[in-house]
Design a protein around this motif. Sequence first.
Motif, PDB file in Angstrom:
ATOM      1  N   UNK A  15     -41.436 -27.890  19.697  1.00 11.75           N
ATOM      2  CA  UNK A  15     -42.878 -27.805  19.974  1.00 11.75           C
ATOM      3  C   UNK A  15     -43.425 -26.456  19.529  1.00 11.75           C
ATOM      4  N   UNK A  16     -42.696 -25.388  19.789  1.00 13.44           N
ATOM      5  CA  UNK A  16     -43.131 -24.046  19.386  1.00 13.44           C
ATOM      6  C   UNK A  16     -43.236 -23.910  17.877  1.00 13.44           C
ATOM      7  N   UNK A  17     -42.218 -24.370  17.155  1.00 13.05           N
ATOM      8  CA  UNK A  17     -42.264 -24.288  15.684  1.00 13.05           C
ATOM      9  C   UNK A  17     -43.375 -25.175  15.108  1.00 13.05           C
ATOM     10  N   UNK A  18     -43.561 -26.335  15.705  1.00  9.97           N
ATOM     11  CA  UNK A  18     -44.630 -27.227  15.247  1.00  9.97           C
ATOM     12  C   UNK A  18     -46.004 -26.596  15.456  1.00  9.97           C
ATOM     13  N   UNK A  19     -46.214 -26.000  16.624  1.00 10.81           N
ATOM     14  CA  UNK A  19     -47.493 -25.341  16.909  1.00 10.81           C
ATOM     15  C   UNK A  19     -47.723 -24.167  15.963  1.00 10.81           C
ATOM     16  N   UNK A  20     -46.685 -23.396  15.682  1.00 10.16           N
ATOM     17  CA  UNK A  20     -46.825 -22.269  14.756  1.00 10.16           C
ATOM     18  C   UNK A  20     -47.203 -22.761  13.369  1.00 10.16           C
ATOM     19  N   UNK A  21     -46.606 -23.855  12.919  1.00  8.70           N
ATOM     20  CA  UNK A  21     -46.927 -24.414  11.600  1.00  8.70           C
ATOM     21  C   UNK A  21     -48.391 -24.856  11.548  1.00  8.70           C
ATOM     22  N   UNK A  22     -48.836 -25.549  12.590  1.00  7.62           N
ATOM     23  CA  UNK A  22     -50.221 -26.034  12.619  1.00  7.62           C
ATOM     24  C   UNK A  22     -51.196 -24.862  12.627  1.00  7.62           C
ATOM     25  N   UNK A  23     -50.926 -23.853  13.414  1.00  5.59           N
ATOM     26  CA  UNK A  23     -51.834 -22.702  13.484  1.00  5.59           C
ATOM     27  C   UNK A  23     -51.895 -21.937  12.167  1.00  5.59           C
ATOM     28  N   UNK A  24     -50.788 -21.847  11.456  1.00  5.52           N
ATOM     29  CA  UNK A  24     -50.794 -21.158  10.163  1.00  5.52           C
ATOM     30  C   UNK A  24     -51.484 -21.994   9.082  1.00  5.52           C
ATOM     31  N   UNK A  25     -51.413 -23.296   9.193  1.00  5.09           N
ATOM     32  CA  UNK A  25     -52.023 -24.169   8.185  1.00  5.09           C
ATOM     33  C   UNK A  25     -53.507 -24.422   8.455  1.00  5.09           C
ATOM     34  N   UNK A  27     -56.405 -22.560   8.573  1.00  4.79           N
ATOM     35  CA  UNK A  27     -57.472 -22.089   7.672  1.00  4.79           C
ATOM     36  C   UNK A  27     -57.580 -22.925   6.396  1.00  4.79           C
ATOM     37  N   UNK A  28     -56.485 -23.286   5.805  1.00  3.13           N
ATOM     38  CA  UNK A  28     -56.510 -24.121   4.603  1.00  3.13           C
ATOM     39  C   UNK A  28     -57.015 -25.526   4.908  1.00  3.13           C
ATOM     40  N   UNK A  29     -56.622 -26.058   6.036  1.00  6.73           N
ATOM     41  CA  UNK A  29     -57.077 -27.388   6.423  1.00  6.73           C
ATOM     42  C   UNK A  29     -58.576 -27.393   6.697  1.00  6.73           C
ATOM     43  N   UNK A  30     -59.097 -26.323   7.250  1.00  9.07           N
ATOM     44  CA  UNK A  30     -60.524 -26.240   7.545  1.00  9.07           C
ATOM     45  C   UNK A  30     -61.336 -26.311   6.258  1.00  9.07           C
ATOM     46  N   UNK A  31     -60.901 -25.588   5.226  1.00  6.51           N
ATOM     47  CA  UNK A  31     -61.605 -25.635   3.946  1.00  6.51           C
ATOM     48  C   UNK A  31     -61.572 -27.041   3.372  1.00  6.51           C
TER      49      UNK A  31
END
Length: 115
Positions: A15-25, A27-31
């Motif tokens: 869960x921690x690694x998944x959340x970190x991946x989502x949070x890092x991705x 800004x790109x997803x928002x664009x």
Amino acid sequence: MASTMIVYGLGLATIGFGARYVLRAMPGMTKQFNEAIKNLPQMDANSRYYRGGFESKMSRREASLVLGVSPSASAKRVKEAHKRIMLLNHPDRGGSPYLAAKINEAKDLLDSGKS
């Protein structure tokens, strides 16, 4: 008991690694998301209504658009449309005096051609 703790620990780590991946991705997803929204076709809920300003001198086309009838509509149909729209836009009921004047002008213009 120890194996249960190991499974819980691995679950929390996943869960921690998944959340970190989502949070890092994010800004790109928002664009990408904003660009996708801009590229969607524009849907207007009120597409059957005339959108645009009034002409300086009202034409038969504009008068028919204001009343929502065809330019060759019968006098009875024009009268019914005028009554229906004036009930909604009358200044005594909170409507705009300018719009009421334009509605009356449209009725007069369409009635003048029926004589």
